[in-house]
Scaffold this active site. Structure first.
Site, PDB file in Angstrom:
ATOM      1  NE  ARG A 224      -4.176  -1.749   2.108  1.00 56.53           N
ATOM      2  CZ  ARG A 224      -4.280  -2.841   2.854  1.00 56.53           C
ATOM      3  NH1 ARG A 224      -3.349  -3.091   3.776  1.00 56.53           N
ATOM      4  NH2 ARG A 224      -5.301  -3.668   2.710  1.00 56.53           N
ATOM      5  CG  ASP A 270      28.345   2.111   1.275  1.00 56.10           C
ATOM      6  OD1 ASP A 270      29.049   3.128   1.418  1.00 56.10           O
ATOM      7  OD2 ASP A 270      27.292   1.922   1.895  1.00 56.10           O
ATOM      8  CG  LEU A 302      24.799  -4.071   8.591  1.00 55.33           C
ATOM      9  CD1 LEU A 302      23.949  -4.242   7.332  1.00 55.33           C
ATOM     10  CD2 LEU A 302      26.085  -4.876   8.458  1.00 55.33           C
TER      11      LEU A 302
END
Length: 371
Positions: A224, A270, A302
């Site tokens: 949704r 990254d 992380l």
């Protein structure tokens, strides 16, 4: 004297040429052909593969230095030299959310470095500080801020020709400010964003064609409320860099992303640090410890990746079941296209730099070649 790379399979970025010959002069590709021309010094690859060198558009540190903490030429060189060990010949050192003064120091360091070295440091990635605090991730909250016209104008002016990529949360920008960034010549990426699906699609319609680390630090997909993830996966114009380390996103999610994006899925490291030599790191309130191959902070969250681009390519093949030729494109020509440098790097093509990655068929051997 001209050189010629021989006895190899050439992945040009447009086609794959068996037993191809890459002719080089003055560190520039002259041609890709089938026959060895006269008066060329051959470089025999013994049947291995060759492609344009990997391009990492999102890397934070090398083996020793973290660029945001040490925005210096030494840190930049550490990132570049460390990356070469893993087949990466072009990098955008990333400076994350920090003070205005620190951003200017980073820009100055890149400027000075590029004067001294003619290598694969192609500019800077500025990740923040104009991000949504709700999705700041490991970025320090005290430096996250709402953009002002004055600060944006100075960063654009001072960073001209240096900042190639900037990550912003577009919902935190006024229409005027977003136009200012899009007209600056800097590639703008949506990331660390709490944008709704509608806000994200509006930003894409304005001209943003890139997001920062798919699935991470952004509104997730719901049936949704599709969020930024849904907007980027459903928009054919948007490139979606992804961290393929098995922690920043599950490989099952990455496989779905590949089915949605294919020619727009891009590999990044990254990396907080490369080589996994740095076991612990502290910068002001930011801390990270290497645990089971991943950097995590004191809360167990992380705090940065620990993979190289070579790791990412191997993981794409092994975990996503992507052909090696496709994984190579995700780390080369598609990365170049994402930052609008497809006419300069990322392919083995006449006029392009003689910077390559050599690899064997199972990708157990990967080596950069800078000629």
């Amino acid at each position: 004297m001209k050189q010629a790379i021989v006895n190899c399979t050439v992945h040009t970025g447009d086609e794959i040429i068996e037993n191809g010959v890459v002719v080089i002069e003055n560190s520039v590709v002259q041609s890709v052909q089938k026959e060895l021309p006269e008066n060329c010094a051959p470089i025999n690859l013994g049947g291995n593969n060759i492609a344009a060198g990997f391009i990492d558009i999102h890397i934070n540190g090398g083996e020793q230095f973290y660029f945001t903490q040490s925005p210096t030429e030494e840190a930049i060189h550490d990132i570049y030299e460390s990356s070469l060990q893993y087949g990466t010949t072009h990098v955008l050192p990333c400076l994350i959310t920090s003070t205005h003064e620190n951003i200017l120091k980073g820009i100055e360091a890149i400027k000075n470095y590029k004067v001294k070295y003619n290598n694969g440091v192609i500019g800077m990635h500025l990740e923040g500080p104009f991000i949504n605090p709700v999705k700041r991730g490991a970025h320090l909250a005290k430096y996250v801020r709402t953009p002002t016209n004055a600060e944006l104008e100075e960063i654009i002016r001072y960073g001209k020709g240096v900042i190639k990529l900037i990550t912003i949360a577009p919902e935190c920008f006024t229409g005027e400010q977003l136009d200012m960034m899009l007209e600056s010549g800097i590639v703008v990426s949506s990331g660390h964003s709490n944008a709704t699906y509608e806000q994200a699609q509006h930003a894409f319609s304005k001209g943003i064609t890139l997001i920062t680390h798919l699935f991470n630090a952004m509104t997730q997909f719901g049936h949704r409320s599709p969020g930024l993830v849904g907007a980027s996966l459903s928009n054919d114009t948007v490139y979606t860099p992804i961290i393929l380390d098995g922690a920043h996103c599950d490989y099952a999610a990455a496989r779905l992303a590949y089915k949605c994006k294919k020619d727009k899925l891009v590999l990044i490291s990254d990396a907080l640090f490369l080589s996994k030599k740095k076991k612990e790191f502290i910068w002001e309130g930011f801390n990270a410890r290497l645990e089971n191959g991943f950097y995590r902070n004191d809360e167990g969250n992380l705090a940065g990746a620990a993979i190289s681009m070579a790791d990412a390519v191997r993981n794409a093949v092994l975990e996503l079941n992507i052909p090696a030729s496709e994984a190579i494109k995700m780390a080369t020509c598609r990365a170049a296209s994402a930052i609008k440098m497809e006419e300069q790097v990322g392919k083995i093509k006449t006029g392009f730099p003689a910077t390559f990655v050599q690899f064997n068929h199972d990708l157990s051997f990967v080596e950069a070649m800078v000629l």
